[in-house]
Enzyme design. Sequence first.
Site, PDB file in Angstrom:
ATOM      1  N   ILE A  13       0.714  -0.957   0.080  1.00 39.14           N
ATOM      2  CA  ILE A  13       0.161  -0.089   0.225  1.00 39.14           C
ATOM      3  C   ILE A  13       0.752   1.354  -0.039  1.00 39.14           C
ATOM      4  CG2 ILE A  13      -1.910   1.200   1.113  1.00 39.14           C
ATOM      5  CD1 ILE A  13      -2.593  -1.358   2.506  1.00 39.14           C
ATOM      6  N   GLY A  14       1.976   1.313   0.531  1.00 40.07           N
ATOM      7  CA  GLY A  14       2.770   2.194   0.739  1.00 40.07           C
ATOM      8  C   GLY A  14       3.448   2.590  -0.591  1.00 40.07           C
ATOM      9  N   ASP A  34      12.277   2.767   5.175  1.00 36.65           N
ATOM     10  CA  ASP A  34      11.728   1.316   5.076  1.00 36.65           C
ATOM     11  C   ASP A  34      12.861   0.353   5.260  1.00 36.65           C
ATOM     12  OD1 ASP A  34       9.026  -0.230   3.242  1.00 36.65           O
ATOM     13  OD2 ASP A  34      10.889  -1.300   3.803  1.00 36.65           O
ATOM     14  N   THR A  37      12.162  -5.590   4.840  1.00 36.47           N
ATOM     15  CA  THR A  37      11.841  -6.896   5.382  1.00 36.47           C
ATOM     16  C   THR A  37      11.469  -7.499   4.030  1.00 36.47           C
ATOM     17  OG1 THR A  37       9.578  -6.459   5.388  1.00 36.47           O
ATOM     18  CG2 THR A  37      11.078  -5.898   7.229  1.00 36.47           C
ATOM     19  N   THR A 124      -6.539  -0.995  10.816  1.00 35.07           N
ATOM     20  CA  THR A 124      -7.007  -2.014  10.142  1.00 35.07           C
ATOM     21  C   THR A 124      -8.466  -2.233  10.577  1.00 35.07           C
ATOM     22  OG1 THR A 124      -6.676  -4.361   9.344  1.00 35.07           O
ATOM     23  CG2 THR A 124      -5.662  -3.571  11.281  1.00 35.07           C
ATOM     24  N   ASP A 125      -9.246  -2.788   9.694  1.00 40.31           N
ATOM     25  CA  ASP A 125     -10.465  -3.150  10.176  1.00 40.31           C
ATOM     26  C   ASP A 125     -10.511  -4.562  10.953  1.00 40.31           C
ATOM     27  OD1 ASP A 125     -10.105  -5.370   8.470  1.00 40.31           O
ATOM     28  OD2 ASP A 125     -12.004  -4.991   7.201  1.00 40.31           O
ATOM     29  N   GLU A 126      -9.224  -5.250  11.072  1.00 47.30           N
ATOM     30  CA  GLU A 126      -8.904  -6.321  11.916  1.00 47.30           C
ATOM     31  C   GLU A 126      -8.918  -6.047  13.379  1.00 47.30           C
ATOM     32  OE1 GLU A 126      -6.474  -9.391  10.221  1.00 47.30           O
ATOM     33  OE2 GLU A 126      -6.508  -8.475   8.221  1.00 47.30           O
ATOM     34  N   TYR A 148      -1.241 -10.367  14.967  1.00 42.50           N
ATOM     35  CA  TYR A 148      -1.069  -9.182  14.063  1.00 42.50           C
ATOM     36  C   TYR A 148      -2.075  -8.018  14.277  1.00 42.50           C
ATOM     37  CZ  TYR A 148      -2.510  -6.281  10.093  1.00 42.50           C
ATOM     38  OH  TYR A 148      -2.745  -5.271   9.245  1.00 42.50           O
ATOM     39  N   LYS A 152      -1.609  -4.314  15.955  1.00 45.98           N
ATOM     40  CA  LYS A 152      -2.302  -3.190  15.334  1.00 45.98           C
ATOM     41  C   LYS A 152      -3.208  -2.378  16.209  1.00 45.98           C
ATOM     42  CE  LYS A 152      -1.656  -1.820  11.562  1.00 45.98           C
ATOM     43  NZ  LYS A 152      -0.742  -1.078  11.036  1.00 45.98           N
ATOM     44  N   ASN A 177      -9.656  -4.958   3.533  1.00 39.71           N
ATOM     45  CA  ASN A 177      -8.497  -5.930   2.704  1.00 39.71           C
ATOM     46  C   ASN A 177      -8.411  -5.156   1.374  1.00 39.71           C
ATOM     47  OD1 ASN A 177      -9.665  -7.765   4.748  1.00 39.71           O
ATOM     48  ND2 ASN A 177      -8.143  -9.054   3.635  1.00 39.71           N
ATOM     49  N   LYS A 187      -0.562 -13.069   0.176  1.00 36.98           N
ATOM     50  CA  LYS A 187      -1.850 -12.527   0.572  1.00 36.98           C
ATOM     51  C   LYS A 187      -2.775 -13.117  -0.441  1.00 36.98           C
ATOM     52  CE  LYS A 187      -0.318  -9.921   4.041  1.00 36.98           C
ATOM     53  NZ  LYS A 187       0.186  -8.554   3.618  1.00 36.98           N
ATOM     54  N   ARG A 271      -6.942 -21.745   9.227  1.00 38.34           N
ATOM     55  CA  ARG A 271      -5.957 -20.838  10.023  1.00 38.34           C
ATOM     56  C   ARG A 271      -6.531 -20.983  11.603  1.00 38.34           C
ATOM     57  NH1 ARG A 271      -5.894 -14.743   8.085  1.00 38.34           N
ATOM     58  NH2 ARG A 271      -4.317 -15.428   6.702  1.00 38.34           N
TER      59      ARG A 271
HETATM   60  P1  NAD Z   1       3.462  -4.946   3.213  1.00 36.86           P
HETATM   61  O1  NAD Z   1       3.723  -6.115   4.177  1.00 36.86           O
HETATM   62  O2  NAD Z   1       3.074  -4.873   1.911  1.00 36.86           O
HETATM   63  O3  NAD Z   1       4.536  -3.869   3.452  1.00 36.86           O
HETATM   64  C1  NAD Z   1       5.050  -3.437   4.821  1.00 36.86           C
HETATM   65  C2  NAD Z   1       6.272  -2.550   4.582  1.00 36.86           C
HETATM   66  O4  NAD Z   1       6.829  -1.983   5.769  1.00 36.86           O
HETATM   67  C3  NAD Z   1       7.415  -3.366   3.759  1.00 36.86           C
HETATM   68  O5  NAD Z   1       7.822  -2.320   2.932  1.00 36.86           O
HETATM   69  C4  NAD Z   1       8.421  -3.647   4.852  1.00 36.86           C
HETATM   70  O6  NAD Z   1       9.854  -3.547   4.349  1.00 36.86           O
HETATM   71  C5  NAD Z   1       8.134  -2.160   5.958  1.00 36.86           C
HETATM   72  N1  NAD Z   1       8.761  -2.644   7.356  1.00 36.86           N
HETATM   73  C6  NAD Z   1       8.234  -3.683   8.143  1.00 36.86           C
HETATM   74  N2  NAD Z   1       9.037  -3.545   9.177  1.00 36.86           N
HETATM   75  C7  NAD Z   1       9.669  -2.535   9.273  1.00 36.86           C
HETATM   76  C8  NAD Z   1      10.438  -1.610  10.375  1.00 36.86           C
HETATM   77  N3  NAD Z   1      10.754  -2.166  11.336  1.00 36.86           N
HETATM   78  N4  NAD Z   1      11.100  -0.617   9.816  1.00 36.86           N
HETATM   79  C9  NAD Z   1      10.900   0.095   8.795  1.00 36.86           C
HETATM   80  N5  NAD Z   1       9.990  -0.757   7.618  1.00 36.86           N
HETATM   81  C10 NAD Z   1       9.669  -1.901   7.998  1.00 36.86           C
HETATM   82  O7  NAD Z   1       2.215  -4.308   4.044  1.00 36.86           O
HETATM   83  P2  NAD Z   1       0.885  -3.552   3.382  1.00 36.86           P
HETATM   84  O8  NAD Z   1      -0.176  -4.732   2.963  1.00 36.86           O
HETATM   85  O9  NAD Z   1       1.373  -2.516   2.216  1.00 36.86           O
HETATM   86  O10 NAD Z   1       0.138  -2.843   4.434  1.00 36.86           O
HETATM   87  C11 NAD Z   1       0.625  -1.519   4.972  1.00 36.86           C
HETATM   88  C12 NAD Z   1       0.113  -0.996   6.285  1.00 36.86           C
HETATM   89  O11 NAD Z   1      -1.476  -1.084   6.043  1.00 36.86           O
HETATM   90  C13 NAD Z   1       0.324  -1.908   7.405  1.00 36.86           C
HETATM   91  O12 NAD Z   1       0.414  -1.024   8.444  1.00 36.86           O
HETATM   92  C14 NAD Z   1      -1.175  -2.776   7.483  1.00 36.86           C
HETATM   93  O13 NAD Z   1      -1.385  -3.247   8.838  1.00 36.86           O
HETATM   94  C15 NAD Z   1      -1.992  -1.834   6.980  1.00 36.86           C
HETATM   95  N6  NAD Z   1      -3.373  -2.559   6.393  1.00 36.86           N
HETATM   96  C16 NAD Z   1      -3.197  -3.390   5.269  1.00 36.86           C
HETATM   97  C17 NAD Z   1      -4.283  -3.989   4.862  1.00 36.86           C
HETATM   98  C18 NAD Z   1      -4.074  -4.839   3.532  1.00 36.86           C
HETATM   99  O14 NAD Z   1      -5.094  -5.366   3.055  1.00 36.86           O
HETATM  100  N7  NAD Z   1      -2.781  -4.892   3.095  1.00 36.86           N
HETATM  101  C19 NAD Z   1      -5.524  -3.647   5.133  1.00 36.86           C
HETATM  102  C20 NAD Z   1      -5.716  -2.733   6.223  1.00 36.86           C
HETATM  103  C21 NAD Z   1      -4.591  -2.406   6.915  1.00 36.86           C
HETATM  104  P1  TYD Z   2      -5.021 -12.937   3.834  1.00 39.43           P
HETATM  105  O1  TYD Z   2      -4.934 -12.190   2.449  1.00 39.43           O
HETATM  106  O2  TYD Z   2      -3.970 -13.277   4.704  1.00 39.43           O
HETATM  107  O3  TYD Z   2      -5.870 -11.296   4.614  1.00 39.43           O
HETATM  108  P2  TYD Z   2      -6.503 -11.112   5.983  1.00 39.43           P
HETATM  109  O4  TYD Z   2      -6.135 -12.533   6.725  1.00 39.43           O
HETATM  110  O5  TYD Z   2      -5.698 -10.133   6.641  1.00 39.43           O
HETATM  111  O6  TYD Z   2      -7.804 -11.055   5.812  1.00 39.43           O
HETATM  112  O7  TYD Z   2      -6.378 -13.458   3.900  1.00 39.43           O
HETATM  113  C1  TYD Z   2      -7.595 -13.475   3.383  1.00 39.43           C
HETATM  114  C2  TYD Z   2      -8.533 -14.314   3.593  1.00 39.43           C
HETATM  115  O8  TYD Z   2      -8.170 -15.666   2.858  1.00 39.43           O
HETATM  116  C3  TYD Z   2      -8.540 -14.845   4.999  1.00 39.43           C
HETATM  117  O9  TYD Z   2      -9.987 -15.458   5.371  1.00 39.43           O
HETATM  118  C4  TYD Z   2      -7.654 -16.138   5.012  1.00 39.43           C
HETATM  119  C5  TYD Z   2      -7.926 -16.648   3.508  1.00 39.43           C
HETATM  120  N1  TYD Z   2      -6.857 -17.234   2.942  1.00 39.43           N
HETATM  121  C6  TYD Z   2      -6.868 -18.706   2.245  1.00 39.43           C
HETATM  122  O10 TYD Z   2      -7.994 -19.214   2.293  1.00 39.43           O
HETATM  123  N2  TYD Z   2      -5.852 -19.377   1.992  1.00 39.43           N
HETATM  124  C7  TYD Z   2      -4.531 -18.687   1.757  1.00 39.43           C
HETATM  125  O11 TYD Z   2      -3.507 -19.311   1.381  1.00 39.43           O
HETATM  126  C8  TYD Z   2      -4.580 -17.337   2.388  1.00 39.43           C
HETATM  127  C9  TYD Z   2      -3.184 -16.719   2.224  1.00 39.43           C
HETATM  128  C10 TYD Z   2      -5.448 -16.617   2.719  1.00 39.43           C
END
Ligand code: NAD
Ligand code: TYD
Length: 334
Positions: A13-14, A34, A37, A124-126, A148, A152, A177, A187, A271
């Site tokens: 997202i970033g 960043d 990781t 996050t909504d989680e 996780y 958060k 999500n 994901k 899970r």
């Molecule tokens: P991502 O895992 O793709 O990216 C995380 C980034 O943070 C990576 O570039 C990683 O290198 C960096 N990072 C991790 N630890 C670090 C540290 N200690 N110092 C500096 N950088 C560090 O995650 P994303 O999916 O892009 O999510 C971004 C944010 O949005 C997170 O805070 C996540 O909780 C939140 N979020 C994500 C979703 C989703 O669906 N992906 C939904 C709601 C909220």
């Molecule tokens: P995920 O993308 O890990 O997001 P989150 O758990 O943060 O919502 O998973 C989305 C949904 O998909 C969640 O209900 C778990 C399910 N899932 C699978 O069924 N199989 C998989 O291999 C993964 C990664 C997720």
Amino acid sequence: MKKILVTGGSGFIGSNYIRYALNRYPALKVVNLDKLTYAGNPENLRDVEADSRYRFVKGDICDEALVESLMPGIEAVVHFAAESHVDRSIGKPDDFIRTDVFGTFVLLEASRRHGVQRFVQISTDEVYGSTDDSKFRETDPLMPSSPYSASKAAADRLAYSYWVTYKLPVVIPRSSNNYGPFQYPEKLIPLFVTNAIDDKPLPVYGDGLNVRDWIYVADNCEAVDLVLQKGGDGEVYNVGGGNERTNLEITKTILRELGKPESLITHVKDREGHDRRYALDTAKIRGLGWQPRHSFEAAMRDTVSWYRDNRAWWDKLKSGEYLEFYKRHYQREP
Ligand code: NAD
Ligand code: TYD
């Protein structure tokens, strides 16, 4: 805003957010801190690397001296950096507590000291936990159920406390999500699209009837920008796409889009502590003037095409540490 610090800008997202912000605001300067990781990938921002308004700093948000050195001149912090994958938090929560909780603390402290005008805590909504029949409102209690989401939730409330206690102007979007380009293929959507492209099984957890509300990443970037500019101090905003789908519905959409057979669907062990449903009431952010602009059907089609067209981006990610994690955690191939 003239200069902002984005953390975790090399993740999914970033990186979408940085690209969006630089395009939208020609005079904006962005510093991206960043750690790179496993989830951070410089390739996600290859196209903006040469832009003189963009500066990348490799480092850890837990590194107080480094964070301190970056703060002079920063007007706003948009804090995305986190460990973000629920399954990894179940296997090894350590880094989640360190980065998501302590790292947020380090950033809040530095922001407070430097009089930052806006701190966007990406939540996050989680944090609400699971719901069977209602949609979460911002005032509902937090009942996170994985390491996780608990990390958060801690960061979300810690940020809030910096508004109440120190008057640091914090704002907290809680999005559902996300899906779209540059999402690490652990994901659900990028994993299943890339597996299906290669005719590999799609591992659906349990009965596949868990529900998530999907939002296209570009719509979330607009919401983050809006709350940065116009959100109320200390306020939380739910950001949801309004697209509730079961995991099986998502899986079948992907297979249909790629012309692959449903026989690739494989039900695997569920899970631990798997949240059944996330759902958001988004009236509050809609009241600020935001609504998602992308339809689920069209944006999913674009997303599937993006992974189909960008094999070079994801192919090398599905090796090495990634394979080791899967074997260790799931005792199987991804
Ligand atoms: P991502 O895992 O793709 O990216 C995380 C980034 O943070 C990576 O570039 C990683 O290198 C960096 N990072 C991790 N630890 C670090 C540290 N200690 N110092 C500096 N950088 C560090 O995650 P994303 O999916 O892009 O999510 C971004 C944010 O949005 C997170 O805070 C996540 O909780 C939140 N979020 C994500 C979703 C989703 O669906 N992906 C939904 C709601 C909220
Ligand atoms: P995920 O993308 O890990 O997001 P989150 O758990 O943060 O919502 O998973 C989305 C949904 O998909 C969640 O209900 C778990 C399910 N899932 C699978 O069924 N199989 C998989 O291999 C993964 C990664 C997720």
